[in-house]
Motif scaffolding. Structure first.
Motif, mmCIF file in Angstrom:
data_model
loop_
_atom_site.group_PDB
_atom_site.id
_atom_site.type_symbol
_atom_site.label_atom_id
_atom_site.label_comp_id
_atom_site.label_asym_id
_atom_site.label_seq_id
_atom_site.Cartn_x
_atom_site.Cartn_y
_atom_site.Cartn_z
ATOM 1 N N SER A 292 0.778 -1.289 -0.100
ATOM 2 C CA SER A 292 0.009 -0.092 0.024
ATOM 3 C C SER A 292 0.890 1.324 0.076
ATOM 4 O O SER A 292 2.006 1.254 0.268
ATOM 5 C CB SER A 292 -0.797 -0.089 1.338
ATOM 6 N N GLU A 293 0.302 2.324 -0.352
ATOM 7 C CA GLU A 293 0.723 3.685 -0.270
ATOM 8 C C GLU A 293 1.079 4.084 1.121
ATOM 9 O O GLU A 293 0.713 3.277 2.221
ATOM 10 C CB GLU A 293 0.080 4.762 -1.071
ATOM 11 N N THR B 214 -0.055 5.749 4.185
ATOM 12 C CA THR B 214 -0.905 6.381 4.716
ATOM 13 C C THR B 214 -0.717 7.746 5.765
ATOM 14 O O THR B 214 0.550 7.527 6.121
ATOM 15 C CB THR B 214 -2.059 5.487 5.470
ATOM 16 N N ASP B 215 -1.550 8.447 6.001
ATOM 17 C CA ASP B 215 -1.043 9.651 6.866
ATOM 18 C C ASP B 215 -0.875 9.098 8.198
ATOM 19 O O ASP B 215 0.030 9.395 9.087
ATOM 20 C CB ASP B 215 -2.494 10.534 7.252
ATOM 21 N N GLU B 216 -1.702 7.950 8.691
ATOM 22 C CA GLU B 216 -1.384 6.938 10.241
ATOM 23 C C GLU B 216 -0.072 6.787 10.013
ATOM 24 O O GLU B 216 0.851 6.777 11.072
ATOM 25 C CB GLU B 216 -2.433 6.214 10.172
ATOM 26 N N TYR C 215 4.626 0.737 1.822
ATOM 27 C CA TYR C 215 4.475 0.024 2.724
ATOM 28 C C TYR C 215 3.942 -1.444 2.233
ATOM 29 O O TYR C 215 3.091 -1.985 1.517
ATOM 30 C CB TYR C 215 3.366 0.327 3.716
#
Length: 209
Positions: free
Chosen positions: A13-14, A16-18, A41
């Motif tokens: 996945s890209e 994320t903000d988290e 990620y």
């Protein structure tokens, strides 16, 4: 794909903000030149020495993400032992602490000592596997350097011990098949934990960043 492999367990996945909040100021330093958008990620499963299934996660450059996913899928299906794979940010992005915990990792932004060149870990194109048992070593001014220091007992590569990487090892074979080079083959130093993309790939990325 083998029925024991699920897209819920093995995926890319890209950032994320988290996740980025976990990385900022740690592996993703304030002066990081590698765009967040170029990082990925990866989430995997891996087996430890006891054969238990563990969750693993790693951040890498997007150009090697699919290769890593395929490598770790194959290692998992073959019960290859990896003790720990959490983000290096869990250790404050401190290499020595992460390596001593035998934590396998990839991206950690930094430049090569005494240069302005981004290191291959800084580019997210180098991976360290089971680093405690596969240390880095070099003679500097007559003194042997070992990283992590706790890995010194494992410098004897003729000895038999868990997690050891050599040229007969499945991990070695898979990384080489996917175009990586092994630090255990170096002559001026040995980095038995370390797999990296060739210099030509690194130079192309450095020219962009």
């Amino acid at each position: 794909m083998d029925s024991t492999i699920s897209s819920e367990d093995f995926y890319i996945s890209e950032i994320t903000d988290e996740l980025f909040d976990r990385m900022k100021g740690k592996s993703y330093k304030d002066d990081c030149n590698v765009p967040r958008e170029d990082l990925r990620y990866i989430h995997i499963l891996h087996k430890n020495l006891e054969g238990n299934t563990c969750e693993g996660e790693m951040v890498c450059h997007k150009i090697i993400a699919q290769d890593l996913l395929e490598i770790f899928e194959e290692l998992y299906l073959n019960d290859y032992p990896i003790e720990r794979m959490v983000l290096i940010d869990e250790y404050g992005a401190d290499d020595e602490t992460s390596m001593t915990a035998n934590n396998s990792s990839c991206f950690n932004y930094r430049v090569i000592s005494h240069t302005t060149k981004i290191s291959k870990h800084g580019l997210g194109i180098a991976v360290d596997i089971n680093p405690l048992y596969n240390p880095y070593t070099k003679i500097v001014d007559g003194t042997r350097i070992v990283e992590p220091a706790a890995g010194e007992p494992y410098l004897d590569r003729e000895a038999d011990f868990p997690y050891k990487i050599d040229e007969d090892d499945l991990c070695y074979k898979l990384f080489i098949e996917h175009g990586f080079e092994w630090g255990g083959s170096w002559t001026s130093a040995k980095d038995y934990q370390h797999f990296e993309m060739p210099d030509s790939v690194a130079d192309e990325l450095r020219a962009i960043y």
